[in-house]
Design an enzyme around this catalytic site. Structure first.
Site, mmCIF file in Angstrom:
data_model
loop_
_atom_site.group_PDB
_atom_site.id
_atom_site.type_symbol
_atom_site.label_atom_id
_atom_site.label_comp_id
_atom_site.label_asym_id
_atom_site.label_seq_id
_atom_site.Cartn_x
_atom_site.Cartn_y
_atom_site.Cartn_z
ATOM 1 N N SER A 219 0.837 -1.181 0.000
ATOM 2 C CA SER A 219 0.000 0.000 0.000
ATOM 3 C C SER A 219 0.876 1.237 0.000
ATOM 4 O O SER A 219 2.090 1.169 0.127
ATOM 5 C CB SER A 219 -0.924 -0.013 1.204
ATOM 6 O OG SER A 219 -0.152 0.022 2.379
ATOM 7 N N LYS A 220 0.199 2.325 -0.165
ATOM 8 C CA LYS A 220 0.835 3.633 -0.287
ATOM 9 C C LYS A 220 2.036 3.868 0.616
ATOM 10 O O LYS A 220 3.064 4.367 0.204
ATOM 11 C CB LYS A 220 -0.212 4.675 0.063
ATOM 12 C CG LYS A 220 -0.420 5.684 -1.015
ATOM 13 C CD LYS A 220 -1.480 6.639 -0.541
ATOM 14 C CE LYS A 220 -1.693 7.696 -1.598
ATOM 15 N NZ LYS A 220 -2.785 8.586 -1.277
ATOM 16 N N ARG A 221 1.870 3.530 1.860
ATOM 17 C CA ARG A 221 2.891 3.910 2.831
ATOM 18 C C ARG A 221 4.077 2.953 2.899
ATOM 19 O O ARG A 221 5.028 3.198 3.610
ATOM 20 C CB ARG A 221 2.262 4.040 4.232
ATOM 21 C CG ARG A 221 1.237 5.154 4.318
ATOM 22 C CD ARG A 221 1.844 6.529 3.996
ATOM 23 N NE ARG A 221 0.818 7.466 3.562
ATOM 24 C CZ ARG A 221 0.984 8.369 2.597
ATOM 25 N NH1 ARG A 221 2.131 8.435 1.935
ATOM 26 N NH2 ARG A 221 0.015 9.189 2.278
#
Length: 449
Positions: A219-221
């Site tokens: 995911s993004k992080r």
RNA sequence: GACCCUAUCGUCUAGUGGUUAGGACACCACCCUUUCACGGUGGCGGCCGGGGUUCGAAUCCCCGUAGGGUCGCCA
């Protein structure tokens, strides 16, 4: 029928590595088939969409070299676009959605409910003929069995993803939807929508996802999830493209290094794998090293200078010839340009910092004494060229009755602060007599503490 | 909870009924070498489990298990 594919990202201010690969596969398929690659911005969620966020996407695609045949030219939603099937921002396509929703409402294929508009979803299982996954029979889940209908326009009047995605694909004449497998089960809804509009759905090809090294969803992080990070850490777009291709697709002949023209020629949907792949940074680094080594001297220097600039080191403070000579000693040694700052920073540092472990080992009193002898020899050298430096160092070693290494290692540490780096004799030549003597002198006063 | 997808060395993959299961990255050893990197040689390491089908299964079927995805008035 000519192929038309699209990449339809939501501008979140972030280009996910998985999204980048989706774009790449779409682009490759378009180029392979002689079709068109369309870029559409799904900016229906006005709150978190900004021009800058769109620029991140455009910049990322441009960096990778994925030119789109139709789509926005700038990040401005009302700005210039190319292509005849626009607008290419969903925020500019409001009337299209309203017209389509009206059509559904008038035929009772959708209905108003508490201010929202809901689509009458089929109760029957939907058969999806996926070009990669094969035939999928999608049944209703237990929750859907209770109420299969879904919202296509929110009560605030905003159209929902499923609706806008289908309307745009339909009106833009998209023939093949190549997207992440996370959309596979949504496809039943999309196909139902296409049928409600009275047209055959496009062909679908769901590509596997890219997972973290530990197998969890990226995911993004997560570290390495941002395409931009690879630009910033000094990867070449050619290597990133090559690596991304090999995640979920295989040329099937054990080749690993494939240039873009070859990728275009060989890429096709049937060879796309069905299982998810984990992102392996070590392999990307290796591959990037392959590309970096193949770079021309000019491009190599240019990318080194950029890396130094990003790290806050202005190499322009030094004479051009010095910078060129310094960087040329690093050719063939780096995997990423981010590494050059640590590798060759000593060329551009006022005072270098010694590796503490190495200093205790290589700056023993007897080593410093030898260094003093080396200093004297180098100070008197007629020419400060690599060949003369090497001869001088070896002469001193013979005089002292030690192996060259007994001088090489302390000298390297004294002049660079490190145990690894460019060829010692060449780096000494580039540094020049003045700096070298200065650094040898400073090392001579080193004391352990 | 339901539905969908997937399953070969640590990782990316080749393999489509008969192979000593191949390659690449990573790792280890040695060679090359002024360090590092490159390069070279060698090594370690895998068919998720259980049932079938078959003379013969990594390969076909079923059941488990595991991982991933989806079921939003997010995209």
């Amino acid at each position: 029928m000519s192929v038309r594919v699209r990449f339809a990202p939501s501008p979140t201010g972030f280009l996910h590595i998985g999204g980048a690969r989706t774009a790449l596969f779409n682009w490759l398929y378009a180029r392979h088939t002689g079709g068109k690659f369309v870029l559409r911005i799904e900016d229906t969620d006005a709150a978190r969409n900004t021009q800058e966020a769109v620029e991140v996407i455009l910049g990322g695609l441009r960096w990778l070299g994925l030119a789109w045949d139709e789509g926005p030219l700038t990040g401005e939603a009302t700005g210039p676009c190319k292509g005849e099937r626009g607008p290419y921002f969903q925020s500019q396509r409001r009337e299209n959605y309203e017209r389509r929703v009206e059509a559904l409402l008038s035929r009772d294929l959708a209905y108003r409910h508490e201010g929202a508009v809901r689509f009458r979803m089929t109760r029957e299982p939907v058969l999806i003929e996926d070009l990669i996954v094969g035939e999928v029979r999608r049944e209703l889940t237990d929750r859907e069995a209770q109420d299969p209908d879904f919202v296509i326009v929110r009560s605030d009047g905003q159209p929902v993803f499923h609706l806008v995605n289908v309307v745009d694909d339909l009106e833009m004449g998209i023939t093949h939807v190549i997207r992440g497998e996370d959309h596979l089960t949504n496809t039943a809804r999309h196909m139902a929508l296409f049928r409600a509009f009275g047209v055959a759905p496009p062909k679908y090809a769901h590509i596997p996802l890219i997972l973290n090294a530990d197998g969890s969803k990226m995911s993004k992080r997560d570290q390495g999830a941002s395409l931009l990070a690879y630009l910033e850490e000094g990867y070449t777009p050619e290597a990133v493209v090559n690596y991304l291709c090999l995640l979920g697709w295989s040329p099937k002949d054990n080749r690993e290094i494939l240039a873009v023209p070859e990728l275009i020629e060989r890429f096709d949907l049937p060879q796309v794998l069905r299982h998810n792949a984990r992102f392996d940074l070590a392999k990307l680094q290796w591959m990037n090293g392959e590309y970096v080594r193949a770079l021309s001297a000019d491009r190599f220097r240019e990318l080194c200078v950029h890396a130094f600039a990003r790290a806050g080191v202005d190499t322009n403070r030094f004479p051009l010839e010095y910078v060129k000579a310094a960087l040329d000693t690093c050719q063939g040694k780096l995997r990423t340009f981010g590494e050059v700052v640590g590798y060759a920073g000593f060329y551009f540092a006022e005072t270098i910092v010694y590796d503490p472990v190495a200093a205790r080992k290589d700056f023993q009193p007897e080593s410093l004494a030898r260094l003093a002898r080396l200093r004297a020899a180098l100070a008197g050298l007629a020419s400060f060229g690599a060949a003369e430096l090497e001869a001088a160092l070896k002469r001193v070693a013979v005089e002292l009755g030690v192996k060259a290494g007994a001088l090489v290692h302390p000298a390297r540490l004294a002049c660079t602060g490190q145990t690894a780096g460019p060829s010692l004799y060449h780096l000494l030549e580039v540094l020049g007599r003045e700096r070298v003597i200065e650094r040898l002198d400073r090392a001579s006063s080193w004391r352990s503490d």
